[in-house]
Write a protein that holds these residues in place. Structure first.
Motif, short mmCIF file in Angstrom:
data_model
loop_
_atom_site.label_atom_id
_atom_site.label_comp_id
_atom_site.label_asym_id
_atom_site.label_seq_id
_atom_site.Cartn_x
_atom_site.Cartn_y
_atom_site.Cartn_z
N ASP A 115 0.82 -1.22 0.00
CA ASP A 115 0.00 0.00 0.00
C ASP A 115 0.85 1.26 0.00
OD1 ASP A 115 1.02 -0.45 2.49
OD2 ASP A 115 -0.77 0.21 3.58
N ASP A 116 2.19 1.09 -0.02
CA ASP A 116 3.06 2.27 -0.02
C ASP A 116 4.17 2.17 -1.08
OD1 ASP A 116 3.63 4.82 1.07
OD2 ASP A 116 5.30 3.98 2.22
N LEU A 117 4.11 1.14 -1.90
CA LEU A 117 5.13 0.98 -2.94
C LEU A 117 4.57 0.14 -4.08
CD1 LEU A 117 8.14 1.34 -3.86
CD2 LEU A 117 8.57 -0.90 -2.81
N VAL A 118 4.75 0.62 -5.29
CA VAL A 118 4.40 -0.15 -6.49
C VAL A 118 5.70 -0.53 -7.19
CG1 VAL A 118 3.33 -0.08 -8.78
CG2 VAL A 118 2.14 0.88 -6.80
N VAL A 119 5.89 -1.82 -7.42
CA VAL A 119 7.07 -2.30 -8.12
C VAL A 119 6.66 -2.65 -9.55
CG1 VAL A 119 8.84 -4.09 -8.25
CG2 VAL A 119 8.14 -3.16 -6.02
#
Length: 291
Positions: A158-162
């Motif tokens: 919910d705090d990083l998109v890879v």
């Protein structure tokens, strides 16, 4: 609030319109981005009405040949997700294997964790991600980096998109060898090569941004250049177009440098057919021209 009102008030609409204007073609890619925006908006409306709401996993895989817009779209995607309230910062951190994997014991973990720290709140874009996994080398430390990434992709999604990127066949092999990674990537988006007509549109946009234009006779000359160049090795779509225009501008400047009169605005901004036809591509269509 209606979905449309929420969308227009989020600022994401302007970013998607900018995406349409800046990226030629790629209709299936843009459609998937709009689908993701719709998912996030409806999820937000569900939460406002007390319905079960859980942030979806938005880790992605972008596949396609070089120069098809993967990095550009990742950057735009970061901005869209920030506007939709999914990401705190909406910035992009673009890396390759060398930024993540160390060359000796104890080096990989701090490198990978430092990159992840910089990317938190935004998008981590890993180009040619399949190079992280080298099973033929028993002393390779790429697997350590993958394991750290897997943990973060699951626990802090919910705090990083890879976003993993690379050639499709190699990414397919990478996922088959790393089922944990495959299970965490929900969206697979393939970037098709550009058509000659789309490449011409891209060239026109690039020239306009630089305050240049093609003379009337230069338009068919550059179209012929694209036709010949696309059939040669190492063609990299929009990247090759940009590099070709750099060389055209170089020949244009060299030609004007010998003029012993005051140059007009038109002369300074207009690329002529001769600036294009001097390319080696026209001497031998099978000649390799690196771009």
């Amino acid at each position: 609030m209606t979905p449309r009102a929420l969308f227009e008030g989020s600022g994401a609409k302007a970013l998607l319109q900018q995406l349409d204007a800046e990226l030629i073609g790629l209709a299936p890619v843009k459609a998937r981005i709009r689908d993701i925006a719709a998912l996030l908006l409806i999820d937000k409306l569900r939460g406002q009405q007390g319905l079960q709401s859980q942030a979806p996993s938005l880790h992605m895989c972008f596949t396609g040949n070089p120069g098809t817009g993967k990095t550009t779209l990742a950057m735009r995607m970061a901005g869209v997700l920030k506007q939709l309230g999914y990401l705190r910062k909406g910035h992009l951190v673009a890396v390759t294997r060398d930024d993540l994997v160390g060359q000796f014991i104890g080096h990989t973990a701090p490198k990978t964790k430092e990159v992840i720290k910089k990317a938190m709140g935004g998008v981590l874009f890993i180009d040619e991600a399949y190079y992280l996994y080298r099973p033929e080398n028993e002393r390779d430390y790429g697997q350590e980096s993958i394991e750290i990434l897997l943990q973060v992709m699951e626990n802090q999604r919910d705090d990083l998109v890879v976003i993993l990127a690379g050639y499709k066949d190699r990414m397919d092999t990478f996922f088959s060898s790393n089922p944990g990674m495959a299970s965490r990537v929900a969206h697979h988006i393939d970037f098709p090569d550009y058509s000659e007509a789309e490449l011409m549109q891209i060239a026109q946009l690039m020239l306009t941004a630089l305050n240049y234009r093609f003379a009337a006779a230069a338009v068919p000359a550059f179209k012929q250049y694209l036709h010949l160049r696309r059939g040669q090795p190492n063609f990299a779509n929009a990247r090759s177009v940009r590099n070709a225009l750099d060389r055209v501008r170089l020949r244009h400047a060299t030609r004007l440098f010998d003029v012993d009169t005051v140059l007009t605005h038109d002369e300074l901004t207009t690329l002529q057919a001769q600036d294009i036809l001097a390319s080696r591509v026209f001497e031998n269509s099978s000649l390799k021209e690196k771009t």
